[in-house]
Design a protein around this motif. Structure first.
Motif, PDB file in Angstrom:
ATOM      1  N   THR A 151       0.821  -1.218   0.000  1.00 57.60           N
ATOM      2  CA  THR A 151       0.000   0.000   0.000  1.00 57.60           C
ATOM      3  C   THR A 151       0.854   1.266   0.000  1.00 57.60           C
ATOM      4  O   THR A 151       0.320   2.354  -0.205  1.00 57.60           O
ATOM      5  CB  THR A 151      -0.930   0.034   1.238  1.00 57.60           C
ATOM      6  OG1 THR A 151      -0.142   0.193   2.435  1.00 57.60           O
ATOM      7  CG2 THR A 151      -1.757  -1.240   1.342  1.00 57.60           C
ATOM      8  N   LEU A 152       2.159   1.143   0.223  1.00 54.72           N
ATOM      9  CA  LEU A 152       3.032   2.312   0.231  1.00 54.72           C
ATOM     10  C   LEU A 152       3.309   2.791  -1.190  1.00 54.72           C
ATOM     11  O   LEU A 152       3.442   1.994  -2.117  1.00 54.72           O
ATOM     12  CB  LEU A 152       4.368   1.981   0.904  1.00 54.72           C
ATOM     13  CG  LEU A 152       4.342   1.485   2.352  1.00 54.72           C
ATOM     14  CD1 LEU A 152       5.778   1.277   2.848  1.00 54.72           C
ATOM     15  CD2 LEU A 152       3.606   2.441   3.262  1.00 54.72           C
ATOM     16  N   THR A 153       3.419   4.098  -1.343  1.00 54.00           N
ATOM     17  CA  THR A 153       3.822   4.656  -2.627  1.00 54.00           C
ATOM     18  C   THR A 153       5.320   4.444  -2.809  1.00 54.00           C
ATOM     19  O   THR A 153       6.039   4.153  -1.839  1.00 54.00           O
ATOM     20  CB  THR A 153       3.524   6.154  -2.679  1.00 54.00           C
ATOM     21  OG1 THR A 153       4.361   6.828  -1.712  1.00 54.00           O
ATOM     22  CG2 THR A 153       2.057   6.443  -2.365  1.00 54.00           C
ATOM     23  N   ALA A 185       6.097  14.002   6.638  1.00 55.33           N
ATOM     24  CA  ALA A 185       4.757  13.623   6.184  1.00 55.33           C
ATOM     25  C   ALA A 185       4.763  12.188   5.650  1.00 55.33           C
ATOM     26  O   ALA A 185       3.880  11.380   5.977  1.00 55.33           O
ATOM     27  CB  ALA A 185       4.268  14.590   5.110  1.00 55.33           C
ATOM     28  N   HIS A 186       5.753  11.860   4.827  1.00 56.80           N
ATOM     29  CA  HIS A 186       5.859  10.499   4.287  1.00 56.80           C
ATOM     30  C   HIS A 186       6.094   9.484   5.411  1.00 56.80           C
ATOM     31  O   HIS A 186       5.516   8.396   5.407  1.00 56.80           O
ATOM     32  CB  HIS A 186       7.002  10.412   3.277  1.00 56.80           C
ATOM     33  CG  HIS A 186       6.702  11.043   1.961  1.00 56.80           C
ATOM     34  ND1 HIS A 186       5.532  10.833   1.265  1.00 56.80           N
ATOM     35  CD2 HIS A 186       7.446  11.887   1.188  1.00 56.80           C
ATOM     36  CE1 HIS A 186       5.544  11.504   0.131  1.00 56.80           C
ATOM     37  NE2 HIS A 186       6.708  12.164   0.063  1.00 56.80           N
ATOM     38  N   ARG A 187       6.927   9.875   6.350  1.00 54.97           N
ATOM     39  CA  ARG A 187       7.232   8.973   7.467  1.00 54.97           C
ATOM     40  C   ARG A 187       5.975   8.676   8.280  1.00 54.97           C
ATOM     41  O   ARG A 187       5.748   7.536   8.687  1.00 54.97           O
ATOM     42  CB  ARG A 187       8.306   9.603   8.355  1.00 54.97           C
ATOM     43  CG  ARG A 187       8.742   8.755   9.524  1.00 54.97           C
ATOM     44  CD  ARG A 187       9.993   9.341  10.151  1.00 54.97           C
ATOM     45  NE  ARG A 187      10.339   8.690  11.401  1.00 54.97           N
ATOM     46  CZ  ARG A 187      11.497   8.847  12.020  1.00 54.97           C
ATOM     47  NH1 ARG A 187      12.414   9.645  11.508  1.00 54.97           N
ATOM     48  NH2 ARG A 187      11.748   8.215  13.154  1.00 54.97           N
ATOM     49  N   GLY A 188       5.145   9.694   8.480  1.00 53.36           N
ATOM     50  CA  GLY A 188       3.883   9.485   9.190  1.00 53.36           C
ATOM     51  C   GLY A 188       2.970   8.535   8.449  1.00 53.36           C
ATOM     52  O   GLY A 188       2.319   7.668   9.063  1.00 53.36           O
ATOM     53  N   GLN A 189       2.926   8.660   7.125  1.00 57.63           N
ATOM     54  CA  GLN A 189       2.109   7.762   6.310  1.00 57.63           C
ATOM     55  C   GLN A 189       2.636   6.337   6.370  1.00 57.63           C
ATOM     56  O   GLN A 189       1.860   5.372   6.425  1.00 57.63           O
ATOM     57  CB  GLN A 189       2.090   8.251   4.855  1.00 57.63           C
ATOM     58  CG  GLN A 189       1.218   9.473   4.619  1.00 57.63           C
ATOM     59  CD  GLN A 189      -0.252   9.144   4.785  1.00 57.63           C
ATOM     60  OE1 GLN A 189      -0.804   9.200   5.900  1.00 57.63           O
ATOM     61  NE2 GLN A 189      -0.909   8.774   3.697  1.00 57.63           N
ATOM     62  N   VAL A 190       3.947   6.197   6.363  1.00 50.32           N
ATOM     63  CA  VAL A 190       4.554   4.868   6.456  1.00 50.32           C
ATOM     64  C   VAL A 190       4.186   4.207   7.778  1.00 50.32           C
ATOM     65  O   VAL A 190       3.779   3.033   7.812  1.00 50.32           O
ATOM     66  CB  VAL A 190       6.086   4.953   6.319  1.00 50.32           C
ATOM     67  CG1 VAL A 190       6.726   3.608   6.666  1.00 50.32           C
ATOM     68  CG2 VAL A 190       6.474   5.366   4.906  1.00 50.32           C
ATOM     69  N   MET A 191       4.310   4.950   8.861  1.00 52.51           N
ATOM     70  CA  MET A 191       3.977   4.400  10.176  1.00 52.51           C
ATOM     71  C   MET A 191       2.511   3.967  10.227  1.00 52.51           C
ATOM     72  O   MET A 191       2.177   2.920  10.774  1.00 52.51           O
ATOM     73  CB  MET A 191       4.266   5.435  11.261  1.00 52.51           C
ATOM     74  CG  MET A 191       5.724   5.826  11.403  1.00 52.51           C
ATOM     75  SD  MET A 191       6.780   4.508  12.060  1.00 52.51           S
ATOM     76  CE  MET A 191       6.253   4.507  13.788  1.00 52.51           C
ATOM     77  N   ARG A 192       1.646   4.783   9.649  1.00 52.97           N
ATOM     78  CA  ARG A 192       0.206   4.481   9.673  1.00 52.97           C
ATOM     79  C   ARG A 192      -0.117   3.257   8.819  1.00 52.97           C
ATOM     80  O   ARG A 192      -0.809   2.334   9.254  1.00 52.97           O
ATOM     81  CB  ARG A 192      -0.586   5.697   9.184  1.00 52.97           C
ATOM     82  CG  ARG A 192      -2.106   5.489   9.205  1.00 52.97           C
ATOM     83  CD  ARG A 192      -2.837   6.696   8.641  1.00 52.97           C
ATOM     84  NE  ARG A 192      -2.534   6.886   7.232  1.00 52.97           N
ATOM     85  CZ  ARG A 192      -3.135   6.212   6.247  1.00 52.97           C
ATOM     86  NH1 ARG A 192      -4.044   5.277   6.523  1.00 52.97           N
ATOM     87  NH2 ARG A 192      -2.818   6.447   4.989  1.00 52.97           N
ATOM     88  N   LYS A 193       0.379   3.241   7.581  1.00 52.28           N
ATOM     89  CA  LYS A 193       0.049   2.154   6.663  1.00 52.28           C
ATOM     90  C   LYS A 193       0.661   0.817   7.098  1.00 52.28           C
ATOM     91  O   LYS A 193       0.081  -0.247   6.856  1.00 52.28           O
ATOM     92  CB  LYS A 193       0.509   2.499   5.248  1.00 52.28           C
ATOM     93  CG  LYS A 193      -0.268   3.628   4.592  1.00 52.28           C
ATOM     94  CD  LYS A 193       0.233   3.886   3.176  1.00 52.28           C
ATOM     95  CE  LYS A 193      -0.540   4.984   2.490  1.00 52.28           C
ATOM     96  NZ  LYS A 193      -0.050   5.223   1.110  1.00 52.28           N
TER      97      LYS A 193
END
Length: 218
Positions: A151-153, A185-193
Protein backbone atom coordinates in the motif's frame (compact mmCIF):
# COMPACT_ATOMS: atom_id res chain seq x y z
CA UNK A 1 9.06 -46.54 9.77
CA UNK A 2 8.36 -43.76 12.21
CA UNK A 3 8.94 -44.73 15.86
CA UNK A 4 8.16 -41.52 17.73
CA UNK A 5 5.19 -40.75 19.92
CA UNK A 6 1.65 -40.26 18.66
CA UNK A 7 0.08 -36.88 18.15
CA UNK A 8 -2.50 -35.55 20.55
CA UNK A 9 -4.67 -33.41 18.31
CA UNK A 10 -5.93 -30.19 19.91
CA UNK A 11 -9.67 -29.58 19.55
CA UNK A 12 -10.17 -27.43 16.50
CA UNK A 13 -13.16 -26.39 14.48
CA UNK A 14 -12.39 -27.65 11.05
CA UNK A 15 -11.86 -30.90 9.27
CA UNK A 16 -12.91 -29.12 6.08
CA UNK A 17 -10.31 -26.65 4.78
CA UNK A 18 -11.04 -23.39 3.06
CA UNK A 19 -9.22 -22.38 -0.12
CA UNK A 20 -7.33 -19.62 1.68
CA UNK A 21 -6.07 -21.88 4.49
CA UNK A 22 -2.29 -22.29 4.56
CA UNK A 23 -0.92 -25.41 2.87
CA UNK A 24 1.51 -27.61 4.76
CA UNK A 25 3.63 -29.80 2.50
CA UNK A 26 4.92 -33.09 3.88
CA UNK A 27 7.62 -34.79 1.83
CA UNK A 28 8.26 -38.28 3.23
CA UNK A 29 7.97 -41.92 2.20
CA UNK A 30 7.31 -42.92 5.82
CA UNK A 31 3.60 -43.79 5.76
CA UNK A 32 3.26 -43.63 9.55
CA UNK A 33 4.82 -40.19 9.77
CA UNK A 34 2.77 -38.83 6.85
CA UNK A 35 -0.46 -40.24 8.25
CA UNK A 36 0.13 -38.79 11.72
CA UNK A 37 1.05 -35.38 10.33
CA UNK A 38 -1.88 -35.35 7.90
CA UNK A 39 -4.37 -35.92 10.72
CA UNK A 40 -2.88 -33.19 12.89
CA UNK A 41 -2.61 -30.70 10.03
CA UNK A 42 -6.28 -31.17 9.18
CA UNK A 43 -7.32 -30.91 12.82
CA UNK A 44 -5.73 -27.45 12.98
CA UNK A 45 -7.62 -26.20 9.94
CA UNK A 46 -4.68 -26.31 7.54
CA UNK A 47 -4.42 -28.09 4.19
CA UNK A 48 -2.03 -31.09 4.04
CA UNK A 49 -0.24 -31.72 0.74
CA UNK A 50 1.59 -35.06 0.88
CA UNK A 51 4.38 -36.39 -1.34
CA UNK A 52 6.16 -39.72 -1.16
CA UNK A 53 9.08 -38.97 -3.47
CA UNK A 54 11.30 -36.07 -4.46
CA UNK A 55 10.32 -36.37 -8.13
CA UNK A 56 6.63 -36.23 -7.24
CA UNK A 57 7.23 -33.15 -5.10
CA UNK A 58 9.22 -31.29 -7.75
CA UNK A 59 6.36 -31.79 -10.24
CA UNK A 60 3.78 -30.25 -7.92
CA UNK A 61 1.90 -27.10 -8.97
CA UNK A 62 2.58 -23.90 -7.04
CA UNK A 63 0.43 -23.61 -3.90
CA UNK A 64 -1.71 -20.52 -3.35
CA UNK A 65 -0.61 -20.08 0.26
CA UNK A 66 2.34 -22.16 1.31
CA UNK A 67 2.56 -22.08 5.09
CA UNK A 68 5.34 -24.57 5.83
CA UNK A 69 7.25 -27.52 4.39
CA UNK A 70 8.25 -30.68 6.27
CA UNK A 71 11.13 -32.52 4.55
CA UNK A 72 12.08 -36.02 5.62
CA UNK A 73 15.85 -36.21 5.10
CA UNK A 74 15.58 -40.04 5.18
CA UNK A 75 13.51 -40.05 1.99
CA UNK A 76 14.90 -42.79 -0.26
CA UNK A 77 15.41 -40.71 -3.41
CA UNK A 78 16.42 -37.47 -1.65
CA UNK A 79 20.13 -36.77 -2.13
CA UNK A 80 22.12 -34.23 -0.11
CA UNK A 81 22.29 -31.83 -3.09
CA UNK A 82 18.52 -32.22 -3.57
CA UNK A 83 17.92 -31.38 0.09
CA UNK A 84 20.13 -28.29 -0.13
CA UNK A 85 18.41 -27.21 -3.33
CA UNK A 86 14.92 -27.61 -1.87
CA UNK A 87 15.83 -25.65 1.26
CA UNK A 88 17.35 -22.81 -0.75
CA UNK A 89 14.44 -22.79 -3.16
CA UNK A 90 11.60 -22.82 -0.65
CA UNK A 91 12.91 -21.42 2.64
CA UNK A 92 12.86 -17.90 1.25
CA UNK A 93 9.08 -18.25 0.86
CA UNK A 94 8.20 -20.15 4.00
CA UNK A 95 9.79 -22.00 6.94
CA UNK A 96 11.20 -25.45 6.26
CA UNK A 97 11.29 -28.20 8.89
CA UNK A 98 13.79 -30.98 8.15
CA UNK A 99 13.37 -34.31 9.95
CA UNK A 100 16.92 -35.66 10.10
CA UNK A 101 18.50 -38.99 11.03
CA UNK A 102 18.80 -40.45 14.50
CA UNK A 103 20.93 -38.92 17.21
CA UNK A 104 21.46 -35.38 16.01
CA UNK A 105 20.55 -32.31 18.06
CA UNK A 106 17.58 -30.13 17.22
CA UNK A 107 18.72 -26.95 15.53
CA UNK A 108 17.11 -23.82 14.13
CA UNK A 109 18.80 -21.63 11.53
CA UNK A 110 17.33 -18.14 11.73
CA UNK A 111 17.42 -15.42 9.10
CA UNK A 112 15.51 -12.18 8.63
CA UNK A 113 12.67 -13.56 6.57
CA UNK A 114 12.74 -17.34 6.98
CA UNK A 115 14.03 -20.13 9.14
CA UNK A 116 15.10 -23.73 8.73
CA UNK A 117 14.49 -26.12 11.62
CA UNK A 118 16.27 -29.49 11.90
CA UNK A 119 14.43 -32.04 14.05
CA UNK A 120 16.16 -35.38 14.81
CA UNK A 121 14.46 -38.77 14.89
CA UNK A 122 12.66 -40.08 16.79
CA UNK A 123 10.85 -36.76 16.91
CA UNK A 124 8.15 -35.77 19.34
CA UNK A 125 5.21 -35.22 17.02
CA UNK A 126 3.44 -32.95 19.47
CA UNK A 127 6.55 -30.76 19.56
CA UNK A 128 6.75 -30.99 15.77
CA UNK A 129 3.12 -29.85 15.53
CA UNK A 130 4.01 -26.82 17.64
CA UNK A 131 6.91 -26.06 15.32
CA UNK A 132 4.45 -26.23 12.43
CA UNK A 133 2.14 -23.82 14.21
CA UNK A 134 4.96 -21.35 14.91
CA UNK A 135 6.19 -21.63 11.32
CA UNK A 136 2.77 -20.92 9.84
CA UNK A 137 2.22 -17.99 12.18
CA UNK A 138 5.55 -16.55 11.03
CA UNK A 139 4.55 -17.02 7.38
CA UNK A 140 1.20 -15.33 7.98
CA UNK A 141 2.92 -12.41 9.71
CA UNK A 142 5.22 -11.91 6.72
CA UNK A 143 2.18 -12.05 4.45
CA UNK A 144 0.45 -9.32 6.46
CA UNK A 145 3.57 -7.15 6.35
CA UNK A 146 3.88 -7.60 2.59
CA UNK A 147 0.22 -6.62 2.15
CA UNK A 148 0.85 -3.42 4.14
CA UNK A 149 4.05 -2.73 2.22
CA UNK A 150 2.18 -2.94 -1.08
CA UNK A 151 0.00 0.00 0.00
CA UNK A 152 3.03 2.31 0.23
CA UNK A 153 3.82 4.66 -2.63
CA UNK A 154 7.28 4.43 -4.25
CA UNK A 155 8.38 7.52 -2.31
CA UNK A 156 7.08 6.12 0.97
CA UNK A 157 9.04 2.92 0.34
CA UNK A 158 12.18 4.97 -0.16
CA UNK A 159 11.55 6.85 3.07
CA UNK A 160 10.90 3.60 4.95
CA UNK A 161 14.16 2.12 3.68
CA UNK A 162 16.25 5.12 4.75
CA UNK A 163 14.49 5.45 8.11
CA UNK A 164 14.98 1.73 8.80
CA UNK A 165 18.68 2.18 8.04
CA UNK A 166 18.87 4.77 10.81
CA UNK A 167 18.96 8.00 8.82
CA UNK A 168 17.54 11.15 10.41
CA UNK A 169 14.78 13.08 8.69
CA UNK A 170 17.21 15.73 7.45
CA UNK A 171 19.51 13.04 6.06
CA UNK A 172 16.60 11.35 4.26
CA UNK A 173 15.61 14.74 2.87
CA UNK A 174 19.13 15.20 1.52
CA UNK A 175 19.22 11.73 -0.04
CA UNK A 176 15.86 12.21 -1.77
CA UNK A 177 16.31 15.92 -2.52
CA UNK A 178 13.05 16.85 -0.79
CA UNK A 179 12.20 18.99 2.22
CA UNK A 180 12.41 17.71 5.77
CA UNK A 181 8.73 18.56 6.24
CA UNK A 182 7.88 16.31 3.29
CA UNK A 183 9.97 13.52 4.79
CA UNK A 184 8.05 13.85 8.07
CA UNK A 185 4.76 13.62 6.18
CA UNK A 186 5.86 10.50 4.29
CA UNK A 187 7.23 8.97 7.47
CA UNK A 188 3.88 9.48 9.19
CA UNK A 189 2.11 7.76 6.31
CA UNK A 190 4.55 4.87 6.46
CA UNK A 191 3.98 4.40 10.18
CA UNK A 192 0.21 4.48 9.67
CA UNK A 193 0.05 2.15 6.66
CA UNK A 194 2.47 -0.35 8.18
CA UNK A 195 0.64 -0.24 11.53
CA UNK A 196 3.98 0.44 13.22
CA UNK A 197 3.66 1.43 16.86
CA UNK A 198 7.20 2.76 17.24
CA UNK A 199 10.33 3.33 15.16
CA UNK A 200 11.96 0.09 16.46
CA UNK A 201 8.78 -1.73 15.46
CA UNK A 202 9.10 -0.32 11.93
CA UNK A 203 12.79 -1.26 11.79
CA UNK A 204 11.88 -4.81 12.80
CA UNK A 205 9.28 -4.94 10.02
CA UNK A 206 11.83 -3.74 7.49
CA UNK A 207 14.24 -6.47 8.62
CA UNK A 208 11.59 -9.18 8.22
CA UNK A 209 10.77 -7.87 4.74
CA UNK A 210 14.44 -7.59 3.78
CA UNK A 211 13.83 -4.01 2.67
CA UNK A 212 17.55 -3.38 2.43
CA UNK A 213 17.90 -6.38 0.11
CA UNK A 214 15.80 -4.69 -2.55
CA UNK A 215 12.33 -6.13 -1.92
CA UNK A 216 10.12 -5.52 -4.93
CA UNK A 217 6.44 -6.17 -4.27
CA UNK A 218 3.77 -5.06 -6.70
Amino acid sequence: MYTGNSLQDPPRKAEKCASDDPTVIVLSDDDALRSALQANIRSRGWRPDLYGSTIEFLKRPRADFLGCIVLDASLTDLTAPDLTHLICLHAVRCPVIVVTGHGGPAMTVNATKFRVIFVPRPCDLNALAEELHAAIQATMEIGRLEDCYRTLTPREREVMKFVAEGLLNKQVAFELNISEITVKAHRGQVMRKMNARTLPHLVNMAAKLDIGAGLALV
